[in-house]
Design an enzyme around this catalytic site. Structure first.
Site, PDB file in Angstrom:
ATOM      1  N   ASN A  12      34.540 108.906   8.091  1.00  0.00           N
ATOM      2  CA  ASN A  12      33.735 109.561   9.123  1.00  0.00           C
ATOM      3  C   ASN A  12      34.533 110.799   9.540  1.00  0.00           C
ATOM      4  O   ASN A  12      35.654 110.674  10.051  1.00  0.00           O
ATOM      5  CB  ASN A  12      33.565 108.597  10.285  1.00  0.00           C
ATOM      6  CG  ASN A  12      32.481 108.955  11.277  1.00  0.00           C
ATOM      7  OD1 ASN A  12      32.397 108.334  12.315  1.00  0.00           O
ATOM      8  ND2 ASN A  12      31.649 109.927  10.997  1.00  0.00           N
ATOM      9  N   CYS A  73      31.414 108.576  20.472  1.00  0.00           N
ATOM     10  CA  CYS A  73      31.781 108.541  19.061  1.00  0.00           C
ATOM     11  C   CYS A  73      33.106 107.804  18.965  1.00  0.00           C
ATOM     12  O   CYS A  73      34.164 108.367  19.287  1.00  0.00           O
ATOM     13  CB  CYS A  73      31.896 109.949  18.485  1.00  0.00           C
ATOM     14  SG  CYS A  73      32.328 109.960  16.733  1.00  0.00           S
ATOM     15  N   HIS A 159      21.972 102.127  20.058  1.00  0.00           N
ATOM     16  CA  HIS A 159      22.091 101.519  18.737  1.00  0.00           C
ATOM     17  C   HIS A 159      21.005 100.475  18.537  1.00  0.00           C
ATOM     18  O   HIS A 159      20.756  99.654  19.429  1.00  0.00           O
ATOM     19  CB  HIS A 159      23.450 100.835  18.552  1.00  0.00           C
ATOM     20  CG  HIS A 159      24.586 101.791  18.421  1.00  0.00           C
ATOM     21  ND1 HIS A 159      25.020 102.255  17.199  1.00  0.00           N
ATOM     22  CD2 HIS A 159      25.349 102.386  19.362  1.00  0.00           C
ATOM     23  CE1 HIS A 159      26.022 103.105  17.394  1.00  0.00           C
ATOM     24  NE2 HIS A 159      26.250 103.195  18.696  1.00  0.00           N
ATOM     25  N   ASN A 190      20.995 105.389  16.809  1.00  0.00           N
ATOM     26  CA  ASN A 190      21.760 105.042  15.617  1.00  0.00           C
ATOM     27  C   ASN A 190      21.221 103.710  15.103  1.00  0.00           C
ATOM     28  O   ASN A 190      20.771 102.870  15.895  1.00  0.00           O
ATOM     29  CB  ASN A 190      23.241 104.909  15.964  1.00  0.00           C
ATOM     30  CG  ASN A 190      23.798 106.174  16.583  1.00  0.00           C
ATOM     31  OD1 ASN A 190      24.059 107.155  15.896  1.00  0.00           O
ATOM     32  ND2 ASN A 190      23.972 106.178  17.895  1.00  0.00           N
ATOM     33  N   GLU A 208      23.384 107.285  11.188  1.00  0.00           N
ATOM     34  CA  GLU A 208      23.731 107.866  12.481  1.00  0.00           C
ATOM     35  C   GLU A 208      22.687 108.883  12.928  1.00  0.00           C
ATOM     36  O   GLU A 208      22.226 109.720  12.140  1.00  0.00           O
ATOM     37  CB  GLU A 208      25.105 108.538  12.419  1.00  0.00           C
ATOM     38  CG  GLU A 208      26.253 107.550  12.340  1.00  0.00           C
ATOM     39  CD  GLU A 208      27.568 108.160  12.768  1.00  0.00           C
ATOM     40  OE1 GLU A 208      27.625 108.706  13.893  1.00  0.00           O
ATOM     41  OE2 GLU A 208      28.528 108.080  11.988  1.00  0.00           O
ATOM     42  N   ARG A 209      22.370 108.805  14.207  1.00  0.00           N
ATOM     43  CA  ARG A 209      21.431 109.729  14.835  1.00  0.00           C
ATOM     44  C   ARG A 209      21.903 111.172  14.648  1.00  0.00           C
ATOM     45  O   ARG A 209      23.022 111.523  14.989  1.00  0.00           O
ATOM     46  CB  ARG A 209      21.348 109.382  16.326  1.00  0.00           C
ATOM     47  CG  ARG A 209      20.522 110.299  17.182  1.00  0.00           C
ATOM     48  CD  ARG A 209      20.520 109.866  18.627  1.00  0.00           C
ATOM     49  NE  ARG A 209      21.870 109.816  19.220  1.00  0.00           N
ATOM     50  CZ  ARG A 209      22.105 109.660  20.515  1.00  0.00           C
ATOM     51  NH1 ARG A 209      21.102 109.517  21.358  1.00  0.00           N
ATOM     52  NH2 ARG A 209      23.336 109.636  20.972  1.00  0.00           N
ATOM     53  N   CYS A 217      31.079 104.289  11.314  1.00  0.00           N
ATOM     54  CA  CYS A 217      30.617 104.620  12.667  1.00  0.00           C
ATOM     55  C   CYS A 217      31.281 103.634  13.619  1.00  0.00           C
ATOM     56  O   CYS A 217      30.975 102.443  13.605  1.00  0.00           O
ATOM     57  CB  CYS A 217      29.093 104.519  12.757  1.00  0.00           C
ATOM     58  SG  CYS A 217      28.442 104.809  14.417  1.00  0.00           S
ATOM     59  N   GLY A 218      32.205 104.132  14.435  1.00  0.00           N
ATOM     60  CA  GLY A 218      32.959 103.247  15.320  1.00  0.00           C
ATOM     61  C   GLY A 218      32.102 102.604  16.380  1.00  0.00           C
ATOM     62  O   GLY A 218      32.177 101.386  16.605  1.00  0.00           O
ATOM     63  N   GLY A 220      28.970 102.160  16.186  1.00  0.00           N
ATOM     64  CA  GLY A 220      28.070 101.258  15.475  1.00  0.00           C
ATOM     65  C   GLY A 220      28.723  99.922  15.178  1.00  0.00           C
ATOM     66  O   GLY A 220      28.084  98.863  15.269  1.00  0.00           O
TER      67      GLY A 220
END
Length: 276
Positions: A12, A73, A159, A190, A208-209, A217-218, A220
């Site tokens: 990422n 993020c 999410h 997301n 991811e959005r 994605c952390g 996520g």
């Protein structure tokens, strides 16, 4: 010309800009130009460091590759800690940071494993935000021509989490954009596709959005763990395996959720930032 640092965590990747020593002015078109992997630097998100105040050490502004500004993020936060230290902006190893939606505490180890206090997961529909009459463990949604069952959570950003039998066959590119743009998510969302492989292990892919599918994605990873911990399907500490690597998420079911994982510097350079 403006100096930038390219960083990544588990694939990422991020552009980091110093808005403390020099004012940084951005519009969505400039963010999209910088994020473009053919004509710019290339990144999933662009992050700007700004001065803190009496309550935090720094502010962290986050822009998705499509130019939209967002509030959270997790992988970027870990890279943010390393960026601040390596850039000489702080000598602290434990930092208080505010984003558009969250207060985070970041702590960097000597080997650049970084722990993040991500806040308290939220499941109420209004807090996501998600249009639903009442909170439920799962919701039914019509998206991409299919009836889908999903869970929702906010980790400072929205999410949706779908459980799949085999992560390799998850319909990420087909259902990800349909769910991201679904009208029941007024700020978009997301979308995580999660396979539970044990009480201490999840496999996850994330659409991811404003970006598309990323290698990691952390937030996520935190959302998927929180959803299944809330359902009693996983333990308090879970290894979440993403395409780019593994993060550890720790949440006992109440209070603050913690995440730990790597942060790496890729390269530094200069690029034109002028906004038309």
């Amino acid at each position: 010309m403006a100096a930038f640092t390219k960083m990544q965590s588990l694939g990422n990747d991020f552009i980091m800009l110093d808005g403390i020593r020099h004012a940084v002015r951005l519009d969505s078109a400039t963010v999209r130009r910088l994020a473009d992997r053919h004509t710019g630097v290339g990144c999933d998100q662009l992050i700007v460091a700004e001065p803190g105040d009496d309550s935090v050490d720094f502010h962290m502004r986050i822009f998705n590759a499509d130019g939209s500004e967002v509030g959270q993020c997790g992988n970027g936060a870990r890279c943010f800690a390393r960026y601040l230290i390596e850039s000489g902006l702080t000598a602290k190893r434990r930092l208080r940071v505010r984003t558009q939606t969250s207060h985070l505490t970041l702590e960097a180890d000597d080997d650049w494993q970084v722990s993040v206090e991500m806040g308290i997961p939220q499941f109420e529909p209004d807090d996501i935000p998600f249009r639903a009459p009442a909170r439920a463990r799962e919701y039914q949604l019509l998206a991409g021509g299919e009836s889908i069952r999903l869970a929702v959570a906010s980790i400072g950003n929205p999410h949706a989490v779908l459980r799949v039998d085999q992560i390799a066959n998850a319909p990420v590119s087909r259902l990800g954009p349909a769910i991201e743009q679904h009208p029941d998510f007024p700020q978009r969302t997301n979308v995580g596709f999660a396979e539970i492989t044990g009480r201490r292990h999840l496999r996850l892919r994330v659409w991811e959005r404003g970006v598309g599918e990323t290698r990691a994605c952390g937030s996520g990873a935190c959302a998927a763990m929180a959803v299944y911990r809330d359902e009693g399907l996983v333990d308090d500490v879970v290894q979440v395996e993403l395409t780019g690597g593994v993060v550890e998420v720790n949440w006992p079911g109440t209070g603050t959720l913690h995440m730990r994982g790597p942060a790496e510097t890729v390269f530094r350079g200069e690029i034109e930032l002028a906004v038309p």
